[in-house]
Design a protein around this motif. Structure first.
Motif, PDB file in Angstrom:
ATOM      1  N   ASP A 230      16.860 -21.986  31.732  1.00  0.00           N
ATOM      2  CA  ASP A 230      16.675 -23.430  31.624  1.00  0.00           C
ATOM      3  C   ASP A 230      17.746 -24.060  30.738  1.00  0.00           C
ATOM      4  O   ASP A 230      18.172 -25.193  30.977  1.00  0.00           O
ATOM      5  CB  ASP A 230      15.289 -23.741  31.045  1.00  0.00           C
ATOM      6  N   GLN A 231      18.160 -23.314  29.711  1.00  0.00           N
ATOM      7  CA  GLN A 231      19.115 -23.854  28.748  1.00  0.00           C
ATOM      8  C   GLN A 231      20.086 -22.765  28.295  1.00  0.00           C
ATOM      9  O   GLN A 231      19.694 -21.615  28.098  1.00  0.00           O
ATOM     10  CB  GLN A 231      18.367 -24.417  27.538  1.00  0.00           C
ATOM     11  N   ALA A 232      21.337 -23.149  28.121  1.00  0.00           N
ATOM     12  CA  ALA A 232      22.354 -22.279  27.528  1.00  0.00           C
ATOM     13  C   ALA A 232      22.818 -22.924  26.234  1.00  0.00           C
ATOM     14  O   ALA A 232      23.266 -24.082  26.248  1.00  0.00           O
ATOM     15  CB  ALA A 232      23.532 -22.094  28.475  1.00  0.00           C
ATOM     16  N   THR A 233      22.688 -22.188  25.136  1.00  0.00           N
ATOM     17  CA  THR A 233      23.119 -22.693  23.837  1.00  0.00           C
ATOM     18  C   THR A 233      24.401 -21.977  23.439  1.00  0.00           C
ATOM     19  O   THR A 233      24.416 -20.751  23.287  1.00  0.00           O
ATOM     20  CB  THR A 233      22.038 -22.469  22.769  1.00  0.00           C
ATOM     21  N   LEU A 234      25.457 -22.739  23.267  1.00  0.00           N
ATOM     22  CA  LEU A 234      26.769 -22.161  22.971  1.00  0.00           C
ATOM     23  C   LEU A 234      26.964 -22.059  21.472  1.00  0.00           C
ATOM     24  O   LEU A 234      26.847 -23.050  20.740  1.00  0.00           O
ATOM     25  CB  LEU A 234      27.869 -23.028  23.583  1.00  0.00           C
ATOM     26  N   VAL A 235      27.261 -20.836  21.003  1.00  0.00           N
ATOM     27  CA  VAL A 235      27.516 -20.603  19.583  1.00  0.00           C
ATOM     28  C   VAL A 235      28.958 -20.123  19.419  1.00  0.00           C
ATOM     29  O   VAL A 235      29.492 -19.439  20.293  1.00  0.00           O
ATOM     30  CB  VAL A 235      26.526 -19.587  18.992  1.00  0.00           C
ATOM     31  N   PRO A 236      29.599 -20.448  18.290  1.00  0.00           N
ATOM     32  CA  PRO A 236      31.018 -20.140  18.142  1.00  0.00           C
ATOM     33  C   PRO A 236      31.324 -18.789  17.533  1.00  0.00           C
ATOM     34  O   PRO A 236      32.490 -18.448  17.342  1.00  0.00           O
ATOM     35  CB  PRO A 236      31.502 -21.256  17.207  1.00  0.00           C
ATOM     36  N   ASP A 237      30.307 -17.997  17.217  1.00  0.00           N
ATOM     37  CA  ASP A 237      30.571 -16.761  16.487  1.00  0.00           C
ATOM     38  C   ASP A 237      31.091 -15.656  17.399  1.00  0.00           C
ATOM     39  O   ASP A 237      30.526 -15.386  18.451  1.00  0.00           O
ATOM     40  CB  ASP A 237      29.318 -16.289  15.741  1.00  0.00           C
ATOM     41  N   PRO A 238      32.163 -14.981  16.966  1.00  0.00           N
ATOM     42  CA  PRO A 238      32.705 -13.849  17.716  1.00  0.00           C
ATOM     43  C   PRO A 238      31.803 -12.631  17.588  1.00  0.00           C
ATOM     44  O   PRO A 238      30.879 -12.619  16.764  1.00  0.00           O
ATOM     45  CB  PRO A 238      34.066 -13.607  17.051  1.00  0.00           C
ATOM     46  N   PRO A 239      32.052 -11.577  18.359  1.00  0.00           N
ATOM     47  CA  PRO A 239      31.141 -10.433  18.422  1.00  0.00           C
ATOM     48  C   PRO A 239      30.864  -9.733  17.101  1.00  0.00           C
ATOM     49  O   PRO A 239      29.776  -9.205  16.891  1.00  0.00           O
ATOM     50  CB  PRO A 239      31.844  -9.475  19.393  1.00  0.00           C
ATOM     51  N   HIS A 240      31.823  -9.708  16.152  1.00  0.00           N
ATOM     52  CA  HIS A 240      31.631  -8.924  14.930  1.00  0.00           C
ATOM     53  C   HIS A 240      30.751  -9.612  13.897  1.00  0.00           C
ATOM     54  O   HIS A 240      30.341  -8.998  12.917  1.00  0.00           O
ATOM     55  CB  HIS A 240      32.990  -8.616  14.290  1.00  0.00           C
TER      56      HIS A 240
ATOM     57  N   ASN B 193      26.738 -18.358  11.806  1.00  0.00           N
ATOM     58  CA  ASN B 193      26.917 -18.846  10.441  1.00  0.00           C
ATOM     59  C   ASN B 193      27.697 -20.151  10.345  1.00  0.00           C
ATOM     60  O   ASN B 193      28.085 -20.553   9.256  1.00  0.00           O
ATOM     61  CB  ASN B 193      27.590 -17.773   9.581  1.00  0.00           C
ATOM     62  N   ALA B 194      27.930 -20.814  11.464  1.00  0.00           N
ATOM     63  CA  ALA B 194      28.624 -22.103  11.463  1.00  0.00           C
ATOM     64  C   ALA B 194      28.503 -22.714  12.849  1.00  0.00           C
ATOM     65  O   ALA B 194      28.270 -22.018  13.839  1.00  0.00           O
ATOM     66  CB  ALA B 194      30.090 -21.939  11.083  1.00  0.00           C
ATOM     67  N   GLY B 195      28.689 -24.034  12.883  1.00  0.00           N
ATOM     68  CA  GLY B 195      28.675 -24.713  14.165  1.00  0.00           C
ATOM     69  C   GLY B 195      30.070 -24.821  14.754  1.00  0.00           C
ATOM     70  O   GLY B 195      31.072 -24.503  14.108  1.00  0.00           O
ATOM     71  N   TRP B 196      30.134 -25.282  15.987  1.00  0.00           N
ATOM     72  CA  TRP B 196      31.409 -25.490  16.660  1.00  0.00           C
ATOM     73  C   TRP B 196      32.197 -26.625  16.006  1.00  0.00           C
ATOM     74  O   TRP B 196      31.616 -27.626  15.574  1.00  0.00           O
ATOM     75  CB  TRP B 196      31.185 -25.882  18.122  1.00  0.00           C
ATOM     76  N   ASP B 197      33.503 -26.474  15.980  1.00  0.00           N
ATOM     77  CA  ASP B 197      34.380 -27.606  15.732  1.00  0.00           C
ATOM     78  C   ASP B 197      34.609 -28.238  17.103  1.00  0.00           C
ATOM     79  O   ASP B 197      35.462 -27.792  17.878  1.00  0.00           O
ATOM     80  CB  ASP B 197      35.704 -27.151  15.107  1.00  0.00           C
ATOM     81  N   THR B 198      33.821 -29.241  17.402  1.00  0.00           N
ATOM     82  CA  THR B 198      33.858 -29.828  18.751  1.00  0.00           C
ATOM     83  C   THR B 198      35.111 -30.660  18.989  1.00  0.00           C
ATOM     84  O   THR B 198      35.430 -30.971  20.142  1.00  0.00           O
ATOM     85  CB  THR B 198      32.618 -30.701  18.997  1.00  0.00           C
TER      86      THR B 198
END
Length: 237
Positions: free
Chosen positions: A87-97, A102-107
């Motif tokens: 229903d929803q995809a939430t995009l997070v900016p954190d890389p795999p490691h 721990n932070a939001g996107w710089d949009t």
């Protein structure tokens, strides 16, 4: 009323510690819904430290409320979305490691990238949400890339709430007001618990949904899952 989505990553972490399928994330998701959860959230990381790719597909036909899949939008994640159609995809900016978000996107800096990804996800018929810090500039940037919702990253709120609740929530209120002005829906998540949840949703009544995992699963160890979900729902009333 703000809806409660239960993040079940920590259940998978416990299962993975011993192998096998105990506790079962599928059964936990079904039980959470039966006990009143209005959504299920998962974050299938590439290293499968908690939710595995198999879990995603196992849950596909089980979740009957809102299914929210979080993740960094690489091609692996996009393939999952294409197959599962949550229903929803939430995009997070954190890389795999990274251990946890721990932070939001710089949009602003990622405008072109996010606009392309969101366009692709919307073409699949999936609602989009972007994980952001409570900064008005980031909300404006989120509007420009075409997202349906933003998810306010609430770790700073949770930390500062213990010292001064009104100051802790002030930047979140400003961000929420801008989102409402721009016609963007509002989600929130990270470190929300039974102590700080009610105040947040009282101060920002337009929050559509909160995603809660770590604290809720910890509370369930003491209070039981059914009672814990009811306690959280009560805080949201």
């Amino acid at each position: 009323m703000t809806r409660l989505s239960v993040n079940i990553n920590k259940v998978a972490t416990l299962r993975n510690a011993r192998g096998g399928n105990n506790p079962s994330v599928v059964q936990l998701a079904k039980d959470a819904e039966r006990f009143g959860a209005q959504g299920i959230t998962i974050h299938p990381r590439p290293d499968e430290r908690h939710i595995t790719t198999k879990d995603v597909y196992d849950l596909k036909d089980v979740v009957t409320t809102e299914f929210n899949i979080e993740g960094y939008p690489d091609e692996r994640f996009m393939k999952i979305l294409e197959d599962v159609r949550p229903d929803q995809a939430t995009l997070v900016p954190d890389p795999p490691h990274v251990l946890t978000s721990n932070a939001g996107w710089d949009t602003v800096a990622n405008e072109e990238k996010l606009a392309d990804i969101i366009s692709r996800i919307k073409a699949l018929g999936i609602r989009t949400s972007i994980f952001v810090n409570p900064e008005v500039a980031m909300i404006i940037g989120a509007s420009k890339v075409g997202t349906d919702r933003i998810e306010l990253y609430t770790e700073m709120y949770a930390t500062d709430y213990l010292k001064n609740p009104s100051e802790a929530v002030s930047s979140y209120k400003a961000a929420a007001e801008k989102a409402i002005e721009l016609g963007i829906g509002i989600n929130a998540g990270h470190d929300l618990d039974l102590k700080n949840l009610k105040y947040l949703t009282k101060e920002i009544p337009n929050i559509d949904e909160v995603s809660i995992g770590h604290a809720l699963i910890c509370d369930a160890l003491y209070f039981g899952l059914e009672n814990t979900i009811q306690l959280y729902l009560r805080e949201l009333q």
